[in-house]
Design a protein around this motif. Structure first.
Motif, PDB file in Angstrom:
ATOM      1  N   THR A 137       9.540  23.220  -7.812  1.00  0.00           N
ATOM      2  CA  THR A 137       8.784  24.170  -8.631  1.00  0.00           C
ATOM      3  C   THR A 137       9.622  24.789  -9.745  1.00  0.00           C
TER       4      THR A 137
ATOM      5  N   ARG B 294      12.598  20.489 -11.249  1.00  0.00           N
ATOM      6  CA  ARG B 294      11.787  19.294 -11.535  1.00  0.00           C
ATOM      7  C   ARG B 294      10.613  19.635 -12.447  1.00  0.00           C
ATOM      8  N   LEU B 295       9.983  20.760 -12.223  1.00  0.00           N
ATOM      9  CA  LEU B 295       8.848  21.149 -13.053  1.00  0.00           C
ATOM     10  C   LEU B 295       9.308  21.425 -14.482  1.00  0.00           C
ATOM     11  N   SER B 296      10.397  22.130 -14.644  1.00  0.00           N
ATOM     12  CA  SER B 296      10.915  22.433 -15.988  1.00  0.00           C
ATOM     13  C   SER B 296      11.288  21.154 -16.718  1.00  0.00           C
TER      14      SER B 296
ATOM     15  N   GLN C 210       8.130  19.226 -17.756  1.00  0.00           N
ATOM     16  CA  GLN C 210       7.477  19.854 -18.902  1.00  0.00           C
ATOM     17  C   GLN C 210       8.225  19.577 -20.197  1.00  0.00           C
TER      18      GLN C 210
ATOM     19  N   TYR D 251       6.603  15.344  -4.274  1.00  0.00           N
ATOM     20  CA  TYR D 251       6.648  15.437  -5.742  1.00  0.00           C
ATOM     21  C   TYR D 251       5.272  15.781  -6.310  1.00  0.00           C
TER      22      TYR D 251
ATOM     23  N   THR E 106       5.116  19.268  -7.856  1.00  0.00           N
ATOM     24  CA  THR E 106       5.531  19.377  -9.258  1.00  0.00           C
ATOM     25  C   THR E 106       4.412  18.931 -10.190  1.00  0.00           C
TER      26      THR E 106
ATOM     27  N   CYS F  71       1.502  21.476 -10.263  1.00  0.00           N
ATOM     28  CA  CYS F  71       1.879  22.672 -11.013  1.00  0.00           C
ATOM     29  C   CYS F  71       1.826  22.425 -12.516  1.00  0.00           C
ATOM     30  N   HIS F  72       2.158  21.229 -12.924  1.00  0.00           N
ATOM     31  CA  HIS F  72       2.094  20.902 -14.352  1.00  0.00           C
ATOM     32  C   HIS F  72       0.649  20.684 -14.801  1.00  0.00           C
TER      33      HIS F  72
END
Length: 882
Positions: free
Chosen positions: A778, A781-783, A786, A866, A869, A872-873
């Protein structure tokens, strides 16, 4: 309505126990030790130890009136010739000579778990901790750092509590290196600043309340907690400073009161009693004490009772019910204290629907408790039809039961704790003691006759006779009270609770008395005053503050006793109203009211963000996440976590500190960083919040990181949490069930198939994982995903297609063809980049970047997790047009 003299006397005994160590505080602040001629108490009343007597003179003007001749059970306040004067008993420490001095010394010893030899050694030695730091510079060691559930784990002592008043920030320990030092002058200055705050705060207590000993004492206990919660109680050579002056003194006060009452009610308060207190062989094996436990059962059923309410009530009702649970628990404890004529300081534990009271052991005490249980049962059967209740149980204890273990022997106190825990389990399963009662005892006579055909059944609980109008419907009086509480909680002018025997006739008072007590939410003092006359005549029993501080460093003190009840509720602001006009809350019929609680539908839109490219649309789905969690292995932590070093003071301290994380820090965290997080309940060792879907995911991670810091990064103390994401509009009952299911999934997380489930996990989007992996997915990997989406203009269709590849990767063992997922990924990525104006080298480099991040760091490293992630995106990209 005069206050019972026995209650006043018991309160004086408790205060004497609290003030016994006042001299430590003052001496470390370098306020004592001046010319003896400046203080009459020094040589007249405390020849063996002057610091406490000197300190008493410094605060005497703020204490209850001591001028009267009757100061029972003490001879008087200062009379030199009196046996057991208040000053003598408070300040005489090393060698008690009278009955009341013996009571204090014995209570002190039991609170620490010392046997007699250890106790005398502690008082005889020069102060100086085992670390070599002296009594000025030694700072309190966190108990959480010492907890070991696996005894082969190494012990560490790397953290200390800052010497500051209680606040959302000061409850966290800091690194000892760089803070604790050998600089006496700097250490004394810290104490001096703390003392100055303490004495200034004493002056804020309502002067009129001094005439009501138990009411004033309740205020004083909170004040003592705020300013003594980080002062080490003991800094002797062989004692680790890990219990605060507050925690030790409040347990000592409870034990001293119970011991005095035991002897007083037997008419045994003379020389023989004094001698017996000095000789453990004569009195240590007598069961003089009664440990009373209270347990609120059916909390979940009570908060999430049927009704299926949505919209505005869905945000108001659960909070009102959860706060009502806190009131029920507090009033149940008050009922026990009240019927036994015990002061508020006799209650040593109160958290998450459980409390413990120390009382004197006698047949009359036990008979009174049976009567109190009957009154509690009658109230719950009348107003809750037996779906919830408070059970009482009690255990006899002798002085030897409080001893710590030594020389390899099992600790008697640990055995007592195990007995109490087992008894608490019995209480949970013995609701209303129905097996011992006749069938007639649970028949609700005339129930159907209570209904009015024009009003029908309560629209909230679906079973009670409706009596009160509410928004064009009718509800029962209990539901109306809970709705009113939910509304008052969001009112900044209703941050005091008053409990009285008779109604105070305020407009903000619940209509159904709780166990005979009237509950009102009060306006600020400048509007309604301090209720001095009600305090003097004994009608006002308690006055509690539960407001949030103005900053994270502000001391939690507003002149009144405090109950740390997590009552944070998101309030609509002017900025929210502005966003409403900008269509952030499109599709919601109900309009926001500035200063009122936000509805769950509005909270569901909290994570929507304006599209930077177009002003006529918002990005992000409308969804709620419920966040529910509790501390792992809590019973084991209390029973075995500190080994044979556990004592009564440490048990009370651990309970208080665990409760404080969720009732002091968590509401401040919501207020300052996660303002749309709605607290259903939080306290003790568990929490349940509802809020915007992504904010709750971030809150879960932040809360876990903060908890690690709070327990001094002890890997053996942790919690599990479950996150359930749903569209708005579901009944609150269903939200609670989904949150509970998610939490249970987290608790069963055991990827290594260990015999004992390790816990310390989180469940999100129906995926269970460790907190470390959750943070990586969160955050990092999410950053990174994005950033890649922005740099390569990755479509939502491309990202959504990765979900199919994850499913293939998970099922390679079931079908070898699924191993082609890597090829599919490479093909889709290559086709995507072919459309970009890139040269061959650029295209190759970007394809490698995407493969490294998504295929390897994402799918291969984390597998099905995964998805967290990706969700969340994707959920942040959902477009909402005007």
């Amino acid at each position: 309505m005069a206050i019972n003299p026995l209650l006043e006397q018991s309160s004086r005994v408790a205060l004497a126990a609290f003030l016994r160590d006042l001299g430590k505080f003052a001496e470390r602040a370098k306020l004592t030790g001046g010319p003896e001629s400046s203080n009459a108490n020094t040589h007249l009343y405390c020849p063996h130890r002057t610091d406490t007597a000197l300190a008493m003179d410094l605060i005497e003007d703020f204490l209850p009136d001591s001028a009267g001749a009757d100061f029972a059970p003490f001879g008087s306040w200062k009379t030199k010739d009196a046996d057991d004067s208040f000053i003598d008993v408070t300040a005489m420490r090393p060698k008690p000579e009278t009955f009341l001095q013996g009571v204090m010394a014995t209570a002190d010893r039991l609170a620490s778990g010392f046997d007699r030899e250890e106790f005398e050694r502690d008082n005889a030695e020069d102060e100086g901790s085992e670390t070599g730091i002296n009594h000025y510079t030694a700072r309190q060691v966190p108990l959480f750092e010492q907890i070991r559930l696996h005894r082969n784990a190494p012990q560490t002592h790397a953290y200390r509590y800052p010497l500051k008043p209680l606040s959302p920030n000061s409850i966290f320990p800091v690194q000892a290196a760089g803070y604790e030092s050998n600089d006496n002058a700097a250490a004394q200055q810290e104490y001096h600043a703390l003392w100055q705050g303490f004495t200034a705060a004493l002056g804020q207590m309502p002067k009129a309340h001094r005439a009501n000993w138990p009411l004033w004492l309740d205020h004083f206990e909170t004040l003592w907690c705020v300013y003594a919660q980080a002062i080490p109680a003991a800094t002797a050579l062989h004692v680790r400073p890990e219990v605060s002056l507050y925690d030790h003194s409040r347990v000592t006060a409870a034990l001293a009161t119970a011991l005095w009452r035991y002897h007083h009610e037997r008419g045994d308060a003379g020389e023989s009693a004094a001698e017996s207190l000095q000789d453990p062989q004569k009195s240590g094996d007598k069961n003089k004490l009664l440990l009373i436990q209270g347990d609120f059962f059916g909390i979940q059923d009570f908060i999430f009772a049927s009704g299926g309410e949505t919209g505005k009530r869905a945000a108001t009702l659960p909070r009102g019910r959860a706060f009502y649970v806190s009131l029920l628990t507090e009033c149940a404890a008050l009922k026990v204290l009240d019927t036994l004529d015990l002061p508020p300081t006799s209650q040593v534990i109160n958290a998450a629907g459980k409390f413990m009271i120390v009382a004197h052991n006698s047949p009359a005490t036990r008979e009174t408790l049976h009567q109190a249980q009957s009154e509690l049962d009658a109230w719950f059967l009348e107003h809750g039809f037996g779906q919830a209740g408070v059970g009482l149980a009690w255990t006899e204890a002798s002085g030897t039961d409080f001893r710590r273990g030594k020389d390899g022997e099992d600790s008697p106190y640990r055995q007592l704790i195990a007995k109490l825990c087992a008894q608490l389990d019995v209480i949970k399963n013995r609701r209303f003691d129905l097996c011992a009662k006749s069938a007639e005892a649970i028949v609700f006579d005339g129930f159907l006759d209570r209904f009015d055909n024009t009003k029908g059944v309560c629209k909230i609980d679906g079973r009670s006779p409706a009596t009160e109008p509410c928004a064009e419907e009718f509800v029962c009086q209990l539901a109306k009270d809970q709705l009113d509480i939910g509304a008052w909680l969001v009112n900044p002018n209703k941050q005091r609770i008053l409990i009285s025997r008779e109604s105070l006739t305020l407009g903000s008072e619940i209509k159904i008395p709780i166990f005979g007590y009237h509950i009102a939410f009060a306006d600020p003092e400048d509007k309604q005053g301090k209720f001095g006359e009600q305090a003097k005549n004994g009608n006002l029993l308690r006055a509690w503050d539960f407001s949030l501080p103005a900053s994270d460093d502000q001391a939690l003190w507003n002149g009144y006793a405090r109950r740390n009840i997590n009552a944070y509720v998101p309030i609509a602001s002017v900025a929210d109203k502005r966003r409403e006009s900008g269509e952030k809350y499109i599709g919601i019929e109900e309009k926001l009211e500035v200063g009122a609680a936000k509805t769950l539908h509005h909270l569901a839109c909290g994570d929507r963000k304006p599209d930077p490219e177009r002003q006529d649309k918002w990005l992000g789905i409308s969804a709620l996440s419920t966040l529910k969690g509790d501390v792992d292995n809590l019973g084991l932590i209390f029973e075995k976590g500190l080994g044979n070093a556990i004592s009564f003071s440490k048990t009370a301290a651990l309970s208080r500190q665990m409760h404080a994380f969720f009732t002091v820090y968590l509401p401040w965290l919501c207020h300052s960083e996660f303002e749309d997080s709605y607290t259903v309940f939080a306290g003790g060792d568990d929490f349940f919040l509802i809020g915007p879907w992504l904010s709750q995911i971030k809150l879960a991670s932040k809360l876990r990181q903060a908890f690690q810091r709070y327990v001094a990064h002890n890997p053996e103390v942790h919690f599990c949490a479950g996150i359930s994401t749903t569209p708005p509009g579901l009944p609150i009952t269903q939200l609670g069930d989904l949150a509970e299911d998610a939490l249970e999934q987290a608790k069963t997380h055991n990827p290594d198939n260990l015999e004992t489930t390790p816990k310390n996990a989180v469940s999100c989007f129906n995926r269970q994982m460790s907190w470390q992996k959750f943070a990586e997915l969160t955050e990092q990997r999410l950053s990174r995903l994005q950033d890649l989406c922005k740099d390569n203009n990755l479509s939502t269709g491309y990202v959504h297609g990765l979900l199919n590849l994850i499913e293939m990767a998970e099922k390679v063992d079931q079908n070898p063809e699924n191993a082609l997922w890597r090829s599919y990924f490479a093909y889709r990525t290559a086709r995507l980049l072919e459309r970009k104006p890139l040269n061959k080298d650029q295209r190759k480099r970007r394809q490698a970047e995407l493969a490294e991040e998504i295929a390897h760091a994402g799918i291969i490293r984390h597998g099905g997790n995964y998805r967290v992630t990706l969700y969340c995106h994707l959920y942040q990209q959902h477009m909402i047009c005007h």
